[in-house]
Structure formats: structure tokens, C-alpha cells
Design a protein around this motif. Structure first.
Motif, PDB file in Angstrom:
ATOM      1  N   ALA A 123       0.935  -1.247   0.005  1.00  0.00           N
ATOM      2  CA  ALA A 123      -0.049   0.146  -0.135  1.00  0.00           C
ATOM      3  C   ALA A 123       0.835   1.301  -0.035  1.00  0.00           C
ATOM      4  CB  ALA A 123      -0.691  -0.247   1.348  1.00  0.00           C
ATOM      5  N   PRO A 124       0.579   2.287  -0.535  1.00  0.00           N
ATOM      6  CA  PRO A 124       1.139   3.645  -0.632  1.00  0.00           C
ATOM      7  C   PRO A 124       1.263   4.339   0.885  1.00  0.00           C
ATOM      8  CG  PRO A 124      -0.897   3.908  -1.614  1.00  0.00           C
ATOM      9  CD  PRO A 124      -0.703   2.440  -1.467  1.00  0.00           C
ATOM     10  N   PRO A 125       2.281   4.782   1.149  1.00  0.00           N
ATOM     11  CA  PRO A 125       2.629   5.318   2.334  1.00  0.00           C
ATOM     12  C   PRO A 125       1.484   6.241   2.749  1.00  0.00           C
ATOM     13  CG  PRO A 125       4.186   6.037   0.985  1.00  0.00           C
ATOM     14  CD  PRO A 125       3.436   5.238   0.190  1.00  0.00           C
ATOM     15  N   PRO A 126       1.314   6.583   3.969  1.00  0.00           N
ATOM     16  CA  PRO A 126       0.319   7.588   4.263  1.00  0.00           C
ATOM     17  C   PRO A 126       0.849   9.109   3.778  1.00  0.00           C
ATOM     18  CG  PRO A 126       0.790   6.255   6.243  1.00  0.00           C
ATOM     19  CD  PRO A 126       1.738   5.725   5.007  1.00  0.00           C
ATOM     20  N   GLU A 127      -0.102   9.906   3.902  1.00  0.00           N
ATOM     21  CA  GLU A 127       0.366  11.321   3.285  1.00  0.00           C
ATOM     22  C   GLU A 127       1.323  12.008   4.485  1.00  0.00           C
ATOM     23  OE1 GLU A 127      -0.582  13.070   0.483  1.00  0.00           O
ATOM     24  OE2 GLU A 127      -1.282  11.286  -0.062  1.00  0.00           O
ATOM     25  N   ASP A 128       1.299  11.944   5.505  1.00  0.00           N
ATOM     26  CA  ASP A 128       2.262  12.391   6.580  1.00  0.00           C
ATOM     27  C   ASP A 128       3.478  11.744   6.426  1.00  0.00           C
ATOM     28  OD1 ASP A 128       1.424   9.992   7.526  1.00  0.00           O
ATOM     29  OD2 ASP A 128       1.527  10.262   9.704  1.00  0.00           O
ATOM     30  N   VAL A 129       3.564  10.504   5.905  1.00  0.00           N
ATOM     31  CA  VAL A 129       5.141   9.899   5.591  1.00  0.00           C
ATOM     32  C   VAL A 129       5.617  10.411   4.316  1.00  0.00           C
ATOM     33  CG1 VAL A 129       6.212   7.759   5.149  1.00  0.00           C
ATOM     34  CG2 VAL A 129       4.520   7.671   6.804  1.00  0.00           C
ATOM     35  N   LYS A 130       4.563  10.743   3.203  1.00  0.00           N
ATOM     36  CA  LYS A 130       5.234  11.440   2.325  1.00  0.00           C
ATOM     37  C   LYS A 130       5.660  12.571   2.419  1.00  0.00           C
ATOM     38  CE  LYS A 130       1.993   9.007  -1.282  1.00  0.00           C
ATOM     39  NZ  LYS A 130       0.749   9.145  -1.922  1.00  0.00           N
ATOM     40  N   LEU A 131       4.946  13.502   3.174  1.00  0.00           N
ATOM     41  CA  LEU A 131       5.426  14.870   3.505  1.00  0.00           C
ATOM     42  C   LEU A 131       6.565  14.735   4.373  1.00  0.00           C
ATOM     43  CD1 LEU A 131       4.647  17.756   3.274  1.00  0.00           C
ATOM     44  CD2 LEU A 131       3.421  17.493   5.419  1.00  0.00           C
ATOM     45  N   THR A 133       8.928  12.394   4.010  1.00  0.00           N
ATOM     46  CA  THR A 133      10.039  11.984   2.932  1.00  0.00           C
ATOM     47  C   THR A 133      10.472  13.455   2.248  1.00  0.00           C
ATOM     48  OG1 THR A 133       8.883   9.961   2.999  1.00  0.00           O
ATOM     49  CG2 THR A 133      10.595  10.598   1.332  1.00  0.00           C
ATOM     50  N   GLU A 134       9.541  14.064   1.806  1.00  0.00           N
ATOM     51  CA  GLU A 134       9.763  15.337   0.905  1.00  0.00           C
ATOM     52  C   GLU A 134      10.594  16.252   1.767  1.00  0.00           C
ATOM     53  OE1 GLU A 134       6.208  17.078  -0.834  1.00  0.00           O
ATOM     54  OE2 GLU A 134       5.707  15.269  -1.604  1.00  0.00           O
ATOM     55  N   ILE A 135      10.184  16.396   2.970  1.00  0.00           N
ATOM     56  CA  ILE A 135      11.044  17.546   3.806  1.00  0.00           C
ATOM     57  C   ILE A 135      12.607  16.962   4.110  1.00  0.00           C
ATOM     58  CG2 ILE A 135      11.090  18.455   6.345  1.00  0.00           C
ATOM     59  CD1 ILE A 135       8.189  18.294   6.319  1.00  0.00           C
ATOM     60  N   ARG A 136      12.415  15.670   4.310  1.00  0.00           N
ATOM     61  CA  ARG A 136      13.998  15.106   4.619  1.00  0.00           C
ATOM     62  C   ARG A 136      14.819  15.232   3.048  1.00  0.00           C
ATOM     63  NH1 ARG A 136      13.857   8.857   4.022  1.00  0.00           N
ATOM     64  NH2 ARG A 136      13.949   9.618   1.813  1.00  0.00           N
TER      65      ARG A 136
END
Length: 142
Positions: A123-131, A133-136
Motif C-alpha cells: 500500500a502507498p505510504p500515508p500522506e504524513d509519511v510522504k510529507l 519524506t519530501e522534507i527530508r
């Protein structure tokens, strides 16, 4: 205690085992018939007799009968014909069981492979994990 026994008997494994034993006993009779009625007469004809199960060697000087049953009443005998008949029964039954187990295992393997092939992607990662990851990734570029 009686209720526990009822629960034990009602389990699927016990019932499957009971059915297997009953079918095995019936199948054993079929194998006995194949060996005694089809195979052993051919083997007996090759070796010079039609009743292979009556081949024996007397182990006592008292034995002078021509049939195995009568010889056993007279004394000790080495019933190699009867042993060979039972051995052939066993080998045929073991071979058939081997083929059945091999077929079941092959079927089970194909079902397992289909389950692995049909396994959905993660399953795709949740939105907070995506966010996060982008910040990182943005922080790494600085």
C-alpha cells in the motif's frame, strides 16, 4: 468430560482421519484383489504354478502337505510365496500412496504460487509519511 470428547470428535482433523482410514481399508481390498487375482497368477504361471501363495518350504519332517494351510497344521513352514504376495501388495499400495501424495503436493504448490503471484503490491505510504519524506529530501539538498 463428555462435552470435551464431543468437541474433539467434531474437529475436522479427526473426521478427516476417520474418512481416510475407511477409504484406505476399502482401497486395500482393491489392491489385494489386483495382486491376488491379476498379478500373482501371472507370476505363478511364469514360475510353474498358479497358486503362488501356496509356495512354502517345510521346516519340519512332519510336514508333507501340498497346501500352505494344511502344512501349517502339520508343523513349521517357511511360507515364502505368501510373503511375496504380501510384499507385492505393500509395494503396490505404497506406490499408489506415493503418487497420490505427489499429486496433492504438486496441486498445493501450484495454489501457493498463485497466491504469491496474486499478492497485491504494498500500500502507498500515508500522506504524513510522504510529507516527511519530501522534507527530508529537501533538507538533504541544502
Amino acid at each position: 468430560m463428555l462435552n470435551e470428547f464431543k468437541t474433539f470428535i467434531a474437529r475436522g482433523n479427526v473426521m478427516d482421519l476417520a474418512v481416510g482410514v475407511i477409504i484406505g481399508a476399502a482401497f486395500s481390498k482393491i489392491v489385494d484383489s489386483v495382486v491376488n487375482d491379476l498379478i500373482m497368477p501371472i507370476v505363478g504361471a511364469i514360475f510353474g504354478g498358479f497358486d503362488f501363495s501356496n509356495y512354502f518350504l517345510p521346516l519340519s519332517s512332519n510336514v508333507n502337505a501340498t497346501s500352505l494351510a494344511a502344512a501349517r497344521e502339520q508343523g513349521a513352514v517357511f511360507a515364502y510365496g505368501n510373503f511375496l504376495t504380501v510384499l507385492i501388495n505393500f509395494l503396490i499400495l505404497a506406490w499408489i500412496i506415493f503418487l497420490m501424495v505427489k499429486g496433492v503436493n504438486k496441486l498445493r504448490d501450484s495454489v501457493d504460487r498463485k497466491k504469491i503471484e496474486e499478492k497485491p503490491d504494498a500500500a502507498p505510504p500515508p500522506e504524513d509519511v510522504k510529507l516527511l519524506t519530501e522534507i527530508r529530501d529537501l533538507l538533504k539538498t541544502r
